[in-house]
Design an enzyme around this catalytic site. Structure first.
Site, PDB file in Angstrom:
ATOM      1  N   ALA A  35       0.751  -1.495   0.158  1.00  0.00           N
ATOM      2  CA  ALA A  35      -0.210   0.132   0.139  1.00  0.00           C
ATOM      3  C   ALA A  35       0.750   1.052  -0.025  1.00  0.00           C
ATOM      4  O   ALA A  35       1.810   1.212  -0.049  1.00  0.00           O
ATOM      5  CB  ALA A  35      -0.834   0.301   1.296  1.00  0.00           C
ATOM      6  N   GLY A  52       0.587  -5.168   1.076  1.00  0.00           N
ATOM      7  CA  GLY A  52      -0.806  -5.363   0.303  1.00  0.00           C
ATOM      8  C   GLY A  52      -0.037  -5.962  -1.181  1.00  0.00           C
ATOM      9  O   GLY A  52      -1.009  -6.613  -2.103  1.00  0.00           O
ATOM     10  N   GLU A  60      -0.468  -9.436  -1.138  1.00  0.00           N
ATOM     11  CA  GLU A  60      -1.814 -10.598  -0.351  1.00  0.00           C
ATOM     12  C   GLU A  60      -2.756 -10.431  -2.106  1.00  0.00           C
ATOM     13  O   GLU A  60      -3.398 -10.753  -2.098  1.00  0.00           O
ATOM     14  CB  GLU A  60      -2.679  -8.700   0.270  1.00  0.00           C
ATOM     15  CG  GLU A  60      -1.664  -9.428   1.940  1.00  0.00           C
ATOM     16  CD  GLU A  60      -2.156  -7.960   3.208  1.00  0.00           C
ATOM     17  OE1 GLU A  60      -1.852  -6.493   2.353  1.00  0.00           O
ATOM     18  OE2 GLU A  60      -1.842  -8.255   3.972  1.00  0.00           O
ATOM     19  N   GLU A  78       5.114  -5.283   6.647  1.00  0.00           N
ATOM     20  CA  GLU A  78       4.271  -4.609   8.022  1.00  0.00           C
ATOM     21  C   GLU A  78       4.704  -4.251   9.309  1.00  0.00           C
ATOM     22  O   GLU A  78       4.668  -3.251   9.679  1.00  0.00           O
ATOM     23  CB  GLU A  78       2.890  -4.725   7.998  1.00  0.00           C
ATOM     24  CG  GLU A  78       2.177  -4.611   6.520  1.00  0.00           C
ATOM     25  CD  GLU A  78       1.904  -5.729   5.108  1.00  0.00           C
ATOM     26  OE1 GLU A  78       3.122  -6.933   6.229  1.00  0.00           O
ATOM     27  OE2 GLU A  78       1.190  -6.490   4.726  1.00  0.00           O
TER      28      GLU A  78
HETATM   29  N1  DAK Z   1       4.880   3.084  -0.638  1.00  0.00           N
HETATM   30  C1  DAK Z   1       5.020   4.495  -1.342  1.00  0.00           C
HETATM   31  N2  DAK Z   1       6.109   4.724  -1.596  1.00  0.00           N
HETATM   32  C2  DAK Z   1       6.960   3.432  -1.634  1.00  0.00           C
HETATM   33  C3  DAK Z   1       6.692   2.223  -1.432  1.00  0.00           C
HETATM   34  C4  DAK Z   1       5.306   2.209  -0.694  1.00  0.00           C
HETATM   35  N3  DAK Z   1       4.705   1.136  -0.078  1.00  0.00           N
HETATM   36  N4  DAK Z   1       7.423   1.366  -2.038  1.00  0.00           N
HETATM   37  C5  DAK Z   1       8.816   2.197  -2.573  1.00  0.00           C
HETATM   38  N5  DAK Z   1       7.505   3.418  -2.204  1.00  0.00           N
HETATM   39  C6  DAK Z   1       8.913   4.520  -2.908  1.00  0.00           C
HETATM   40  C7  DAK Z   1      10.392   4.831  -2.433  1.00  0.00           C
HETATM   41  O1  DAK Z   1       9.554   6.194  -1.827  1.00  0.00           O
HETATM   42  C8  DAK Z   1      10.633   5.606  -3.189  1.00  0.00           C
HETATM   43  O2  DAK Z   1      10.423   7.063  -3.684  1.00  0.00           O
HETATM   44  P1  DAK Z   1      11.159   8.346  -3.953  1.00  0.00           P
HETATM   45  O3  DAK Z   1      11.659   8.321  -2.611  1.00  0.00           O
HETATM   46  O4  DAK Z   1      12.112   8.194  -5.016  1.00  0.00           O
HETATM   47  O5  DAK Z   1      10.442   9.676  -3.877  1.00  0.00           O
HETATM   48  C9  DAK Z   1      10.561   4.631  -4.853  1.00  0.00           C
HETATM   49  O6  DAK Z   1       8.813   4.081  -4.708  1.00  0.00           O
HETATM   50  C10 DAK Z   1      11.772   3.775  -4.879  1.00  0.00           C
HETATM   51  O7  DAK Z   1      12.016   3.067  -3.451  1.00  0.00           O
HETATM   52  P2  DAK Z   1      13.214   3.077  -2.479  1.00  0.00           P
HETATM   53  O8  DAK Z   1      13.930   3.694  -3.026  1.00  0.00           O
HETATM   54  O9  DAK Z   1      12.521   2.868  -1.581  1.00  0.00           O
HETATM   55  O10 DAK Z   1      13.854   1.985  -3.541  1.00  0.00           O
HETATM   56  P3  DAK Z   1      14.843   0.508  -2.754  1.00  0.00           P
HETATM   57  O11 DAK Z   1      15.323  -0.373  -3.909  1.00  0.00           O
HETATM   58  O12 DAK Z   1      16.131   1.034  -2.064  1.00  0.00           O
HETATM   59  O13 DAK Z   1      13.936  -0.593  -1.687  1.00  0.00           O
HETATM   60  C11 DAK Z   1      12.220  -1.237  -1.585  1.00  0.00           C
HETATM   61  C12 DAK Z   1      12.277  -1.543  -2.496  1.00  0.00           C
HETATM   62  C13 DAK Z   1      10.722  -2.058  -1.868  1.00  0.00           C
HETATM   63  C14 DAK Z   1      13.000  -2.375  -0.288  1.00  0.00           C
HETATM   64  C15 DAK Z   1      11.315  -0.292  -0.490  1.00  0.00           C
HETATM   65  O14 DAK Z   1      11.175   0.451  -1.563  1.00  0.00           O
HETATM   66  C16 DAK Z   1      10.691  -0.294  -0.130  1.00  0.00           C
HETATM   67  O15 DAK Z   1      11.198  -1.285   2.005  1.00  0.00           O
HETATM   68  N6  DAK Z   1       8.886   0.039   0.632  1.00  0.00           N
HETATM   69  C17 DAK Z   1       8.014  -0.653   1.320  1.00  0.00           C
HETATM   70  C18 DAK Z   1       7.586  -1.918   1.272  1.00  0.00           C
HETATM   71  C19 DAK Z   1       6.802  -2.122   2.739  1.00  0.00           C
HETATM   72  O16 DAK Z   1       7.163  -1.703   3.921  1.00  0.00           O
HETATM   73  N7  DAK Z   1       5.594  -1.759   1.992  1.00  0.00           N
HETATM   74  C20 DAK Z   1       4.463  -2.417   2.776  1.00  0.00           C
HETATM   75  C21 DAK Z   1       3.382  -1.247   2.852  1.00  0.00           C
HETATM   76  S1  DAK Z   1       1.997  -1.348   3.900  1.00  0.00           S
HETATM   77  C22 DAK Z   1      -5.983  -2.775   3.626  1.00  0.00           C
HETATM   78  C23 DAK Z   1      -5.014  -2.751   2.320  1.00  0.00           C
HETATM   79  C24 DAK Z   1      -3.770  -3.062   1.853  1.00  0.00           C
HETATM   80  C25 DAK Z   1      -2.878  -3.323   3.737  1.00  0.00           C
HETATM   81  C26 DAK Z   1      -3.508  -2.848   4.777  1.00  0.00           C
HETATM   82  C27 DAK Z   1      -4.413  -3.009   4.568  1.00  0.00           C
HETATM   83  N8  DAK Z   1      -7.061  -3.196   3.501  1.00  0.00           N
HETATM   84  C28 DAK Z   1      -7.697  -3.313   2.628  1.00  0.00           C
HETATM   85  C29 DAK Z   1      -7.479  -2.943   5.172  1.00  0.00           C
HETATM   86  C30 DAK Z   1      -1.713  -2.753   3.009  1.00  0.00           C
HETATM   87  C31 DAK Z   1      -0.319  -2.279   3.629  1.00  0.00           C
HETATM   88  C32 DAK Z   1       0.709  -2.545   2.975  1.00  0.00           C
HETATM   89  O17 DAK Z   1       0.918  -2.501   2.132  1.00  0.00           O
END
Ligand code: DAK
Length: 257
Positions: free
Chosen positions: A65, A109, A112, A132
């Site tokens: 997400a 997400g 998921e 998460e």
């Molecule tokens: N959200 C927003 N931006 C993101 C992102 C994310 N999840 N993942 C990456 N980006 C953005 C980064 O901020 C960066 O943008 P700029 O800073 O350049 O503007 C760009 O994408 C490139 O990312 P990185 O610079 O971080 O790239 P790296 O290769 O260094 O790292 C990475 C890749 C995938 C390891 C890292 O980006 C990362 O850890 N990303 C976050 C992963 C994460 O934590 N995902 C889980 C998010 S929580 C629900 C529905 C859905 C959900 C919950 C409830 N309901 C219907 C109730 C879901 C929740 C989640 O998914």
């Protein structure tokens, strides 16, 4: 509304829905999930479309997400609007088969969403994870439930509690993905699968999908009974007559639905 964040490509009876926010590793924001839901609803209504492929780009299926979009949300706001729930569940509700073709990151997400599809084909560079807990929450779109059903308790706990990523080999070993293909061949392989499925009787395709999913909802006994009733019902279709006659007459079947 800003530019569309999905791309739709049609290959006859197969439709390919590509998540397209490469600058954010396809982070799933409200707009994108709204577009995904609408596109899936359109495909469900479109008689030409038989099979759906959900994919991203080489670097990311989806990195979860959009954290920047949800970071400041308040508890009651999420509860009151049931946090965009209806936009997220459509992939799990489709009657038509839906294949996830995953390359690069499928996190949070993103993982998921892939698990809501009927099966996952992984590119050899795919990485799956539920990170998460590392950002102070828990999986919220079915991850604690679906991942556990895919890979069992021990591996699901390991993935969710540590937030580590799993590569394609590990994902195949533990049953999260059906198979691994070279990254460059991912879409061709998914389209080949989809075209094979599209040639079958769509009544049997949809009902087989429903029966497999029933395995997650019922006891073995009730599931087997459900399967048997569905099997019986297919003898009311022309496609069953055509399929069996074609076998006996040693010719390819031509299913008409
Ligand atoms: N959200 C927003 N931006 C993101 C992102 C994310 N999840 N993942 C990456 N980006 C953005 C980064 O901020 C960066 O943008 P700029 O800073 O350049 O503007 C760009 O994408 C490139 O990312 P990185 O610079 O971080 O790239 P790296 O290769 O260094 O790292 C990475 C890749 C995938 C390891 C890292 O980006 C990362 O850890 N990303 C976050 C992963 C994460 O934590 N995902 C889980 C998010 S929580 C629900 C529905 C859905 C959900 C919950 C409830 N309901 C219907 C109730 C879901 C929740 C989640 O998914």
């Amino acid at each position: 509304m800003s530019q569309s964040s999905i791309i739709i490509e049609k290959h006859d009876e197969v439709v390919c829905l590509k998540l397209n926010r490469p600058e954010a590793l396809n982070a799933l924001n409200n707009q994108m999930m709204g577009e995904v839901k609408e596109a899936l609803e359109d495909f469900e209504r479109d008689d030409v479309v038989k099979v759906i492929i959900l994919t991203g780009n080489d670097k990311a299926f989806a990195a979860g997400a959009d954290i920047k979009e949800i970071a400041d949300k308040k508890h009651f706001e999420l509860y009151d609007r049931d946090f965009i729930q209806e936009r997220w569940e459509m992939a799990a509700r489709c009657k038509k088969p839906i294949i996830a073709a995953v390359s690069g990151y499928a996190l949070g997400g993103g993982c998921e969403l892939a698990m809501m599809c009927d099966y996952i084909i992984a590119a050899d560079n795919a990485k799956f994870g539920q990170p998460e807990l590392t950002i102070g929450v828990i999986p919220g779109a079915g991850g604690t439930q679906r991942l556990t059903r895919f890979v069992g308790k021990s591996k699901a706990m390991d993935m969710i509690l540590t937030g580590r990523m799993m590569n394609a080999d590990e994902a195949e070993r533990c049953g999260l993905v059906s198979r691994i293909v070279p990254t460059a061949d991912l879409l061709t392989e998914a389209i080949n699968d989809a075209q094979k499925i599209a040639k079958l009787s769509q009544a049997s395709v949809k009902l087989a999908k429903e029966c497999v999913n029933e395995a997650y909802e019922s006891t073995l006994d009730a599931g087997v009974r459900f399967e048997r009733r569905v099997f019986h019902s297919l003898f009311g279709t022309r496609d069953q007559k055509e399929g069996m006659s074609a076998f006996i007459e040693k010719r390819p079947a031509e299913f008409k639905d």
